[in-house]
Scaffold this motif. Sequence first.
Motif, mmCIF file in Angstrom:
data_model
loop_
_atom_site.group_PDB
_atom_site.id
_atom_site.type_symbol
_atom_site.label_atom_id
_atom_site.label_comp_id
_atom_site.label_asym_id
_atom_site.label_seq_id
_atom_site.Cartn_x
_atom_site.Cartn_y
_atom_site.Cartn_z
ATOM 1 N N GLU A 1 74.326 80.531 37.846
ATOM 2 C CA GLU A 1 72.804 79.989 37.420
ATOM 3 C C GLU A 1 72.668 79.979 35.983
ATOM 4 O OE1 GLU A 1 68.246 80.428 38.424
ATOM 5 O OE2 GLU A 1 69.771 81.699 39.361
ATOM 6 N N SER A 2 72.919 81.267 35.288
ATOM 7 C CA SER A 2 72.975 81.341 33.914
ATOM 8 C C SER A 2 73.676 80.374 33.188
ATOM 9 C CB SER A 2 73.047 82.797 33.566
ATOM 10 O OG SER A 2 74.218 83.221 33.567
ATOM 11 N N GLN A 3 75.059 80.159 33.596
ATOM 12 C CA GLN A 3 75.920 79.189 33.008
ATOM 13 C C GLN A 3 75.437 77.890 33.027
ATOM 14 O OE1 GLN A 3 79.525 80.002 35.004
ATOM 15 N NE2 GLN A 3 80.074 81.829 33.584
ATOM 16 N N ILE A 4 74.890 77.577 34.242
ATOM 17 C CA ILE A 4 74.415 75.952 34.187
ATOM 18 C C ILE A 4 72.969 75.858 33.477
ATOM 19 C CG2 ILE A 4 73.006 74.473 36.005
ATOM 20 C CD1 ILE A 4 75.137 75.670 38.075
ATOM 21 N N LYS A 5 72.213 77.068 33.312
ATOM 22 C CA LYS A 5 71.069 76.593 32.628
ATOM 23 C C LYS A 5 71.457 76.539 31.090
ATOM 24 C CE LYS A 5 67.613 79.069 35.282
ATOM 25 N NZ LYS A 5 66.509 80.047 35.444
ATOM 26 N N LYS A 6 72.403 77.166 30.599
ATOM 27 C CA LYS A 6 72.954 77.175 29.130
ATOM 28 C C LYS A 6 73.424 76.027 28.850
ATOM 29 C CE LYS A 6 74.247 82.065 28.426
ATOM 30 N NZ LYS A 6 75.145 83.023 28.404
ATOM 31 N N ARG A 7 74.175 75.283 29.827
ATOM 32 C CA ARG A 7 74.790 73.970 29.782
ATOM 33 C C ARG A 7 73.716 72.766 29.703
ATOM 34 N NH1 ARG A 7 77.900 74.502 26.504
ATOM 35 N NH2 ARG A 7 78.276 72.247 27.042
ATOM 36 N N ILE A 8 72.722 73.009 30.635
ATOM 37 C CA ILE A 8 71.547 72.284 30.494
ATOM 38 C C ILE A 8 70.780 72.181 29.379
ATOM 39 C CG2 ILE A 8 69.450 71.622 31.801
ATOM 40 C CD1 ILE A 8 70.558 72.285 34.358
ATOM 41 N N ASN A 9 70.545 73.256 28.808
ATOM 42 C CA ASN A 9 69.907 73.368 27.529
ATOM 43 C C ASN A 9 70.919 72.919 26.349
ATOM 44 O OD1 ASN A 9 67.841 74.794 28.448
ATOM 45 N ND2 ASN A 9 68.731 76.864 28.256
ATOM 46 N N ALA A 10 71.797 73.188 26.471
ATOM 47 C CA ALA A 10 72.883 72.183 25.342
ATOM 48 C C ALA A 10 72.750 70.652 25.398
ATOM 49 C CB ALA A 10 74.274 72.730 25.640
ATOM 50 N N VAL A 11 72.672 70.209 26.636
ATOM 51 C CA VAL A 11 72.602 68.721 26.846
ATOM 52 C C VAL A 11 71.239 68.426 26.136
ATOM 53 C CG1 VAL A 11 72.336 66.995 28.491
ATOM 54 C CG2 VAL A 11 74.412 68.614 28.752
ATOM 55 N N ILE A 12 70.196 69.171 26.673
ATOM 56 C CA ILE A 12 68.879 68.880 26.047
ATOM 57 C C ILE A 12 68.614 68.796 24.709
ATOM 58 C CG2 ILE A 12 66.433 69.755 25.903
ATOM 59 C CD1 ILE A 12 66.753 70.362 28.985
ATOM 60 N N ALA A 13 69.292 69.917 24.027
ATOM 61 C CA ALA A 13 69.522 69.862 22.502
ATOM 62 C C ALA A 13 70.281 68.664 22.022
ATOM 63 C CB ALA A 13 70.292 71.187 22.103
ATOM 64 N N ILE A 14 71.258 68.320 22.521
ATOM 65 C CA ILE A 14 72.171 67.255 21.975
ATOM 66 C C ILE A 14 71.128 65.830 22.327
ATOM 67 C CG2 ILE A 14 74.046 65.621 22.796
ATOM 68 C CD1 ILE A 14 75.516 68.130 23.378
ATOM 69 N N ILE A 15 70.586 65.619 23.262
ATOM 70 C CA ILE A 15 69.532 64.668 23.467
ATOM 71 C C ILE A 15 68.564 64.654 22.381
ATOM 72 C CG2 ILE A 15 68.065 63.371 25.018
ATOM 73 C CD1 ILE A 15 69.848 64.124 27.307
ATOM 74 N N ASN A 16 67.877 65.521 22.133
ATOM 75 C CA ASN A 16 66.910 65.827 21.124
ATOM 76 C C ASN A 16 67.365 65.374 19.757
ATOM 77 O OD1 ASN A 16 64.736 66.354 22.833
ATOM 78 N ND2 ASN A 16 65.157 68.785 22.707
ATOM 79 N N ASP A 17 68.502 65.991 19.592
ATOM 80 C CA ASP A 17 69.394 65.707 18.052
ATOM 81 C C ASP A 17 69.419 64.046 17.930
ATOM 82 O OD1 ASP A 17 70.536 66.466 15.708
ATOM 83 O OD2 ASP A 17 72.257 65.812 16.572
ATOM 84 N N ILE A 18 70.035 63.546 19.047
ATOM 85 C CA ILE A 18 70.306 62.250 19.011
ATOM 86 C C ILE A 18 68.936 61.411 18.728
ATOM 87 C CG2 ILE A 18 70.808 60.104 20.413
ATOM 88 C CD1 ILE A 18 73.132 61.980 21.563
ATOM 89 N N GLU A 19 67.878 61.884 19.400
ATOM 90 C CA GLU A 19 66.650 61.114 19.299
ATOM 91 C C GLU A 19 66.052 61.107 18.053
ATOM 92 O OE1 GLU A 19 62.911 62.740 21.019
ATOM 93 O OE2 GLU A 19 62.993 60.858 22.190
#
Length: 53
Positions: free
Chosen positions: A24-42
Amino acid sequence: MLDFFETNGISPNETLGPNIKTLESQIKKRINAVIAIINDIEKNHDKPTTAML
C-alpha cells in the motif's frame, strides 16, 4: 483459489498485514509521483501555452 496462493507464494495460514501495508505504501508513493508529474506538466506546459493563445 489455490493457484493464487501458489503463484504469489502466499500461505493461507499466514497473515498478510505487513505485506499489504508495504504494498500500500509503495502504491501511494507511485501515485504521488504521477500526480507530481501531472502538476508539473500543467504548470510548465499547459498554462504558458494557454497564455500565449
